[in-house]
Motif scaffolding. Structure first.
Motif, short mmCIF file in Angstrom:
data_model
loop_
_atom_site.label_atom_id
_atom_site.label_comp_id
_atom_site.label_asym_id
_atom_site.label_seq_id
_atom_site.Cartn_x
_atom_site.Cartn_y
_atom_site.Cartn_z
N ILE A 68 0.87 -1.28 -0.08
CA ILE A 68 -0.07 -0.09 0.07
C ILE A 68 0.96 1.38 0.22
N ARG A 69 2.00 1.22 0.80
CA ARG A 69 2.97 2.44 0.71
C ARG A 69 3.42 2.54 -0.48
N SER A 70 3.70 1.55 -1.42
CA SER A 70 4.26 1.69 -2.74
C SER A 70 3.40 2.07 -3.86
N THR A 71 2.12 2.24 -3.38
CA THR A 71 1.17 3.14 -4.17
C THR A 71 0.95 4.50 -3.82
N GLY A 72 1.77 4.76 -2.57
CA GLY A 72 1.81 6.33 -2.13
C GLY A 72 0.81 6.39 -1.03
N MET A 73 -0.04 5.63 -0.60
CA MET A 73 -0.78 5.63 0.52
C MET A 73 -0.26 5.29 1.96
N GLU A 74 -0.83 5.79 3.06
CA GLU A 74 -0.44 5.45 4.36
C GLU A 74 -1.37 4.40 4.89
N PRO A 75 -0.82 3.19 4.95
CA PRO A 75 -2.09 1.99 5.64
C PRO A 75 -2.30 2.53 6.94
N THR A 76 -1.54 2.99 7.86
CA THR A 76 -1.79 3.16 9.29
C THR A 76 -3.15 4.20 9.47
N GLN A 77 -3.48 4.82 8.55
CA GLN A 77 -4.54 6.00 8.50
C GLN A 77 -5.81 5.20 7.80
N LEU A 78 -5.60 4.22 7.12
CA LEU A 78 -7.02 3.44 6.32
C LEU A 78 -7.61 2.31 7.37
N GLU A 79 -8.92 2.35 7.29
CA GLU A 79 -9.57 1.09 7.60
C GLU A 79 -9.21 -0.23 7.03
N GLU A 80 -9.26 -1.49 7.45
CA GLU A 80 -9.05 -2.81 7.01
C GLU A 80 -9.58 -3.07 5.62
N ASN A 81 -11.09 -2.74 5.55
CA ASN A 81 -11.51 -2.97 4.38
C ASN A 81 -11.22 -1.91 3.24
N VAL A 82 -10.63 -0.75 3.56
CA VAL A 82 -9.96 0.28 2.55
C VAL A 82 -8.92 -0.31 2.00
N LYS A 83 -8.15 -1.08 2.83
CA LYS A 83 -6.61 -1.71 2.54
C LYS A 83 -6.86 -2.72 1.60
N TRP A 84 -8.18 -3.47 1.47
CA TRP A 84 -8.29 -4.52 0.65
C TRP A 84 -8.74 -4.00 -0.60
N HIS A 85 -9.44 -2.84 -0.52
CA HIS A 85 -9.75 -2.14 -2.02
C HIS A 85 -8.50 -1.73 -2.45
N ILE A 86 -7.67 -1.24 -1.94
CA ILE A 86 -6.41 -0.67 -2.61
C ILE A 86 -5.70 -1.91 -3.28
N LEU A 87 -5.63 -3.04 -2.41
CA LEU A 87 -4.99 -4.17 -3.00
C LEU A 87 -5.70 -4.49 -4.12
N LEU A 88 -7.10 -4.69 -4.27
CA LEU A 88 -7.89 -4.98 -5.66
C LEU A 88 -7.52 -4.11 -6.68
N ARG A 89 -7.42 -2.91 -6.28
CA ARG A 89 -6.67 -2.05 -7.62
C ARG A 89 -5.91 -2.32 -8.46
N LEU A 90 -4.89 -3.10 -7.53
CA LEU A 90 -3.61 -3.71 -8.36
C LEU A 90 -3.97 -4.99 -9.04
N VAL A 91 -5.06 -5.70 -8.65
CA VAL A 91 -4.95 -7.03 -9.36
C VAL A 91 -5.01 -6.94 -10.85
N PRO A 92 -5.67 -6.07 -11.50
CA PRO A 92 -5.63 -5.81 -13.07
C PRO A 92 -3.96 -5.98 -13.64
N LEU A 93 -3.28 -5.29 -12.65
CA LEU A 93 -1.86 -5.60 -13.06
C LEU A 93 -1.20 -6.83 -13.03
N VAL A 94 -1.79 -7.80 -12.10
CA VAL A 94 -1.11 -8.93 -12.04
C VAL A 94 -1.83 -10.18 -12.67
N GLU A 95 -3.32 -10.01 -13.03
CA GLU A 95 -3.94 -11.08 -13.45
C GLU A 95 -4.22 -10.65 -14.86
#
Length: 682
Positions: free
Chosen positions: A194-221
């Motif tokens: 998440i930090r690699s995308t420029g965002m700070e994970p300690t400021q994010l809710e758990e579900n938001v972390k998952w959403h940020i990861l999901l944004r990356l899925v089109p790049l790996v799948e």
């Protein structure tokens, strides 16, 4: 998940396992404002000179990077000045993007410079062997350029390369990622991504972390179709524009089949063949100049191939659709569907949306604020994008079969969508393939919710064909079945619970465009001389006629309901609301007749009641078209009781049992019987 209960400084661990592969993201942000170079180039230099937590060393490193960029970076408008410098000095270092091709007629490799505008510059074969990305779209490099003009060799470029050093990742050792991943806990690894995308994970809710990861899925799948709609300013398009040199953001929406898929005249594959991810910014503006554009896109999204002319082409690019939702989600759920921002030619096509593997709820992601941007270490953009590209060669689509079965409400498209999401998230979180059953279950639940969100909207657009939305998975060990629900579904029903006001009635009918809608009719009785006034009808002639039919029937038959109703001493005011904004219906006569009687008697209809059916001037009841779909709309609107003309009893076999158990059907034989049943009079 803490590492054996001891809190480690993640930045130190990151620099231990990935030395020179990470950069402090706040440095990138401040440097980017001064130099218009790609983020991945900037971060590579920062990773070389600022990969430390020592403040003095970082400051020296920043000055070094600034110096390199200001002295050597070639701006396109200064190309002639730099070429002159190389000639006058005999040798000069430049930073530019280099692409290499083999000139088979001369049997030499030749380089082309992106900003300097040179081509045909000879380059030593050993660079090509060492950095094969030079041949695959090119890489940014620091080069020592020499100049020597030879009268005898006029067809040779006077420029030559005496030294070349890539400032992008020239190649990728995926084992380095696998080994480094072992040194970090799941939480630490997710925070690093998440930090690699420029965002700070300690400021994010758990579900938001998952959403940020999901944004990356089109790049790996490969061939992953994802949609994210939400408020403005949540960073929906940032990842596809800035993070990876392997994705492209199509802005403005206007496109052609030739540009996107295949150009028949040049015989070249379009964007889907050149990029790992094609993202469409502002979905509302997507337009194809070609009539068959959306059909070809649908075929590609379903199969990863498309036919043009006599040829069928394959490509692996993922499709991402991002856009803005301008209303609140509650309003959209009540009045329309969550795909409403798409252009009309798409939003009415359920087959297009059925190909979307995951709907990311952008409204759950906070708007960008300074505290949400990280000043900690994350992977260099170029390094992480090469990791993503390498993971596209692997698959984990069959992984969940080892532990779980999917429930019977999932059809083949649903299964493919869920498996692709699971595979993509495993690649991101557990790239080395080290995970357990609980890890997969966590990912599976998330994948099911994202696909169910798509299916819930399809149910609204396409009716009974998409009724199966009760997604579940079964544990192969215990055979226990678990169901998932979508957070935004179920709240804010159109028909509120509790007793309404006298004269208020809800009905379901077909609008002029064939869609089934929910309508609220409000009647009020005041002193007067028997006039009937309508509002909310606009210029809809058929709706007006249906309401007038109800009033005529009311004036002729009110005494059959109650002798206390006096028409000539009262005026009747009526307002109709189209609750879903799809246009009025002409199927209003029975509901309005009940509403007039309810208002006249000052008696409310039963709680959570909705009316089906229509009648003609003489009170003859008409058959309810698309009965099962109408019942589904009633349930979605929040109705508990449905008033149904007796002639529709035979249609009950078309309604799924799980839908029927949610309502109490009440049958009526004629309009006056409908009034008594609606008011709860035996």
């Amino acid at each position: 998940m803490e590492e054996q209960g001891v809190e480690f400084d993640l930045d130190k661990k990151v620099n231990k396992y990935f030395l020179g592969r990470t950069v402090r993201k706040d440095l990138t942000k401040s440097m980017k404002q001064g130099f218009n170079v790609p983020v991945y180039v900037l971060e590579y230099l920062l990773g070389m000179y600022c990969a430390t937590d020592d403040k003095d060393t970082i400051e020296l490193g920043i000055e070094r990077v600034k110096s390199i960029l200001s002295d050597n970076y070639v701006r396109p408008d200064e190309a002639e000045k730099i070429k002159s410098k190389i000639r006058e000095l005999g040798q000069y270092s430049v930073i530019d993007k280099i692409t290499v091709k083999l000139n088979e007629k001369k049997d030499i490799y030749e380089a082309e410079f992106s900003n300097l505008g040179l081509n045909g510059v000879p380059i030593s074969p050993h660079y090509v062997k060492e950095y094969d990305k030079l041949l695959q779209g090119g890489i940014w490099c620091i080069l020592k350029m020499d100049y020597y003009f030879d009268e005898e060799a006029k067809n040779m470029s006077p420029f030559s390369i005496s030294n070349l050093k890539p400032i992008q990742m020239p190649n990728m050792d995926i084992e380095e990622i696998f080994e480094g991943r072992k040194g970090l806990s799941k939480k630490e690894w997710i925070d690093l991504l998440i930090r690699s995308t420029g965002m700070e994970p300690t400021q994010l809710e758990e579900n938001v972390k998952w959403h940020i990861l999901l944004r990356l899925v089109p790049l790996v799948e490969n061939n992953y179709n994802m949609c994210e709609l939400g408020p403005r300013g949540t960073g929906k398009s940032h990842i596809y524009k800035e993070l990876s040199p392997n994705s492209i953001l199509v802005s403005g929406g206007q496109s052609t089949v030739a540009n996107l898929f295949y150009n028949m005249s040049t015989r070249k594959v379009g964007l889907v063949g050149m990029w790992d991810t094609v993202a469409f910014d502002e979905v509302a503006g997507i337009r194809f100049k070609d009539k068959d554009g959306i059909q070809i896109m649908k075929d590609y999204m379903a199969s990863g191939s498309f036919a043009r002319g006599k040829e069928e082409k394959n490509a692996s690019a993922s499709m991402v659709f991002v856009g803005n939702i301008n209303q609140s989600v509650d309003t959209l759920i009540k009045t329309s569907h969550l795909f409403a921002p798409f252009p009309e030619e798409m939003s009415s096509d359920s087959a297009f949306f059925d190909r979307i593997h995951f709907y990311l709820p952008g409204w759950e992601i906070p708007k960008m604020r300074p505290e949400l941007l990280t000043d900690k270490y994350g992977f260099i953009s170029d390094y992480i994008s090469e990791f993503f590209r390498e993971m596209r060669k692997r698959t984990f689509t069959d992984t969940l079969d080892k532990y779980f079965k999917l429930g019977n409400n999932l059809n083949q498209r649903d299964v493919i969508a869920v498996k692709k999401t699971v595979s993509g998230l495993i690649k991101l979180i557990y790239p080395n393939g080290e995970f357990n059953k609980e890890d997969i279950e966590e990912i599976l639940k998330y994948a099911l919710v994202g696909r169910r969100r798509v299916k819930e909207q399809l149910k609204k657009i396409g009716g009974m064909e998409f009724y199966d939305v009760n997604f579940s998975y079964i544990d192969r060990e215990t055979m226990q079945e678990e169901y998932v629900s979508v957070p935004e579904q179920g709240g804010g029903k159109l028909i509120p619970e509790g007793l309404g006001k006298p004269g208020h009635i809800y009905t379901v009918g077909h609008s002029n465009n064939g869609m089934i809608g929910v309508y609220k009719i409000e009647n009020q009785v005041v002193s007067g001389c028997g006039k009937f006034e309508k509002s909310g009808v606009g210029s809809d002639r058929e709706a007006k006629e249906s309401l007038d039919t109800a009033f005529r029937y009311f004036t002729a038959n009110s005494k059959g309901v109650s002798a206390s109703i006096s028409i000539k001493t009262k005026d009747y005011l009526m307002h109709i609301s189209d609750l879903q904004g799809i246009g009025l219906t002409a199927e209003l006569a029975v509901a309005q007749f009940i509403g007039l009687c309810s208002a006249s008697l000052e008696r409310a209809v039963q709680e959570s009641l909705i009316v089906l059916g229509n009648m003609n001037y003489g009170g003859t009841l008409m058959k309810v078209a698309e009965f099962a779909n109408c019942i589904q709309v009633c349930v979605d609107a929040g109705a508990k009781k449905v008033l149904i003309p007796a002639g529709s009893i035979t249609d009950f076999q078309t309604v799924p049992a799980e839908l029927l158990i949610k309502i109490q059907p009440i049958f009526y034989s004629d309009p006056i019987d409908a009034v008594f049943k609606a008011l709860g009079v035996n």
